[in-house]
Design a protein around this motif. Structure first.
Motif, short mmCIF file in Angstrom:
data_model
loop_
_atom_site.label_atom_id
_atom_site.label_comp_id
_atom_site.label_asym_id
_atom_site.label_seq_id
_atom_site.Cartn_x
_atom_site.Cartn_y
_atom_site.Cartn_z
N GLY A 99 0.83 -1.19 0.00
CA GLY A 99 0.00 0.00 0.00
C GLY A 99 0.86 1.24 0.00
N LEU A 100 0.21 2.38 0.08
CA LEU A 100 0.93 3.64 0.17
C LEU A 100 0.97 4.06 1.63
CD1 LEU A 100 -0.51 5.59 -2.89
CD2 LEU A 100 1.62 4.30 -2.73
N LEU A 101 2.17 4.37 2.13
CA LEU A 101 2.36 4.78 3.51
C LEU A 101 2.71 6.26 3.55
CD1 LEU A 101 4.43 1.70 4.71
CD2 LEU A 101 2.01 2.16 5.14
N VAL A 102 2.04 7.01 4.42
CA VAL A 102 2.24 8.46 4.50
C VAL A 102 2.37 8.91 5.95
CG1 VAL A 102 1.00 8.93 2.34
CG2 VAL A 102 -0.23 8.94 4.48
N ASP A 103 3.01 10.05 6.12
CA ASP A 103 3.12 10.69 7.44
C ASP A 103 1.71 11.07 7.88
OD1 ASP A 103 3.32 12.62 9.50
OD2 ASP A 103 5.19 13.41 8.69
N PRO A 104 1.28 10.64 9.07
CA PRO A 104 -0.10 10.92 9.50
C PRO A 104 -0.38 12.39 9.77
CG PRO A 104 1.14 9.90 11.27
CD PRO A 104 2.02 9.84 10.06
N ASN A 105 0.67 13.22 9.84
CA ASN A 105 0.48 14.65 10.06
C ASN A 105 0.45 15.45 8.77
OD1 ASN A 105 0.59 14.77 13.06
ND2 ASN A 105 2.59 13.85 12.69
N ASP A 106 0.68 14.80 7.64
CA ASP A 106 0.85 15.48 6.36
C ASP A 106 -0.45 15.42 5.54
OD1 ASP A 106 1.65 16.49 3.91
OD2 ASP A 106 3.26 15.01 3.60
N VAL A 107 -1.27 16.46 5.66
CA VAL A 107 -2.55 16.50 4.95
C VAL A 107 -2.33 16.45 3.44
CG1 VAL A 107 -4.62 17.88 4.48
CG2 VAL A 107 -3.74 17.71 6.81
N ALA A 108 -1.39 17.25 2.94
CA ALA A 108 -1.13 17.28 1.50
C ALA A 108 -0.63 15.93 1.00
CB ALA A 108 -0.12 18.38 1.16
N GLY A 109 0.27 15.30 1.76
CA GLY A 109 0.78 13.99 1.37
C GLY A 109 -0.31 12.93 1.36
N LEU A 110 -1.19 12.98 2.35
CA LEU A 110 -2.32 12.04 2.40
C LEU A 110 -3.26 12.28 1.22
CD1 LEU A 110 -3.75 9.74 3.88
CD2 LEU A 110 -4.89 11.47 5.30
N THR A 111 -3.51 13.53 0.91
CA THR A 111 -4.39 13.87 -0.22
C THR A 111 -3.84 13.29 -1.52
OG1 THR A 111 -5.00 15.94 0.88
CG2 THR A 111 -5.46 15.78 -1.48
N VAL A 112 -2.56 13.51 -1.77
CA VAL A 112 -1.94 13.03 -3.01
C VAL A 112 -1.93 11.50 -3.05
CG1 VAL A 112 0.22 12.93 -4.32
CG2 VAL A 112 -0.61 15.12 -3.42
N ALA A 113 -1.63 10.87 -1.92
CA ALA A 113 -1.61 9.39 -1.88
C ALA A 113 -2.99 8.83 -2.20
CB ALA A 113 -1.13 8.90 -0.51
N ILE A 114 -4.03 9.41 -1.63
CA ILE A 114 -5.39 8.95 -1.92
C ILE A 114 -5.71 9.16 -3.39
CG2 ILE A 114 -7.85 9.39 -1.47
CD1 ILE A 114 -7.01 10.14 1.43
N TRP A 115 -5.41 10.34 -3.91
CA TRP A 115 -5.68 10.65 -5.31
C TRP A 115 -4.95 9.65 -6.23
CZ3 TRP A 115 -2.27 12.48 -9.16
CH2 TRP A 115 -2.89 12.82 -10.36
N ARG A 116 -3.68 9.39 -5.95
CA ARG A 116 -2.92 8.44 -6.78
C ARG A 116 -3.53 7.03 -6.70
NH1 ARG A 116 2.74 7.78 -5.25
NH2 ARG A 116 2.85 6.60 -7.18
N ALA A 117 -3.89 6.61 -5.49
CA ALA A 117 -4.45 5.27 -5.32
C ALA A 117 -5.80 5.12 -6.02
CB ALA A 117 -4.60 4.95 -3.83
N LEU A 118 -6.50 6.22 -6.21
CA LEU A 118 -7.79 6.17 -6.90
C LEU A 118 -7.69 6.33 -8.41
CD1 LEU A 118 -9.95 8.29 -4.44
CD2 LEU A 118 -10.09 5.82 -4.78
#
Length: 187
Positions: free
Chosen positions: A127-146
């Motif tokens: 899966g994609l692992l992201v820093d839990p404090n990084d809103v922008a990183g989480l946003t991009v990871a979700i977008w890429r995964a979708l």
């Protein structure tokens, strides 16, 4: 039974601060604003401690029509949710084991999770692992995964393979092995 939307992102866990739902909600708002994603966010889990902040965040971000809170879901219905979801997001700050990501991977559902606590050990490279404090990183990871179909296919294949490495029988054998080792060292 749940009147779920056709396209949705799933979160499965208790609604409480250590599960980091606030960051997920902020990332979800950015997905809606920046990428115009058609998905809704489905949250399955009982209310834990300090859950009121989550609902205040939903209101502050104007996500009332985009989020569906199911409450506690029976185990037999979780299989349905995992299989219908486009993605499981598990941004927890702390996780004792990480059963929802493992269950999702076993169902062929891609996973985006935190890169902290037990989650990297559970998810591995599936899966994609992201820093839990990084809103922008989480946003991009979700977008890429979708949206990245090749990456999604890899995540699904790796997730199924990764999930097959875990079983209750294996956990019991390994726990017993540790007890024996400790007994040998004490003896």
């Amino acid at each position: 039974q749940y009147a779920l939307p056709e396209r949705f992102i799933l979160f499965v866990s208790t609604i409480e601060p250590r599960k980091n739902v606030a960051t997920l909600l902020q990332a979800f708002r950015k997905l809606k604003d920046d990428y115009r994603m058609p998905h809704r966010l489905v949250l399955a889990g009982r209310k834990g401690w300090l859950f009121d902040d989550v609902f205040a965040t939903v209101s502050a971000l104007r996500l009332e029509q985009e989020c569906i809170f199911l409450g506690r879901v029976e185990v037999e219905n979780l299989l349905y949710l995992y299989n219908c979801a486009d993605l499981l997001v598990h941004p927890a700050f702390y996780e004792g084991f990480g059963l929802p990501p493992l269950e999702a991977m076993a169902c062929g559902t891609p996973v985006v999770a935190s890169n902290v606590s037990a989650l990297p050990e559970i998810v591995g490279d599936a899966g994609l692992l992201v820093d839990p404090n990084d809103v922008a990183g989480l946003t991009v990871a979700i977008w890429r995964a979708l949206t990245d179909e090749q990456m999604r296919a890899r995540m699904i294949a790796r997730g199924l393979a990764r999930a097959s490495q875990f079983s209750w029988q294996r956990a019991a054998r390994e726990t017993l092995r540790v007890y024996h080792q400790l007994g040998d060292q004490a003896g």
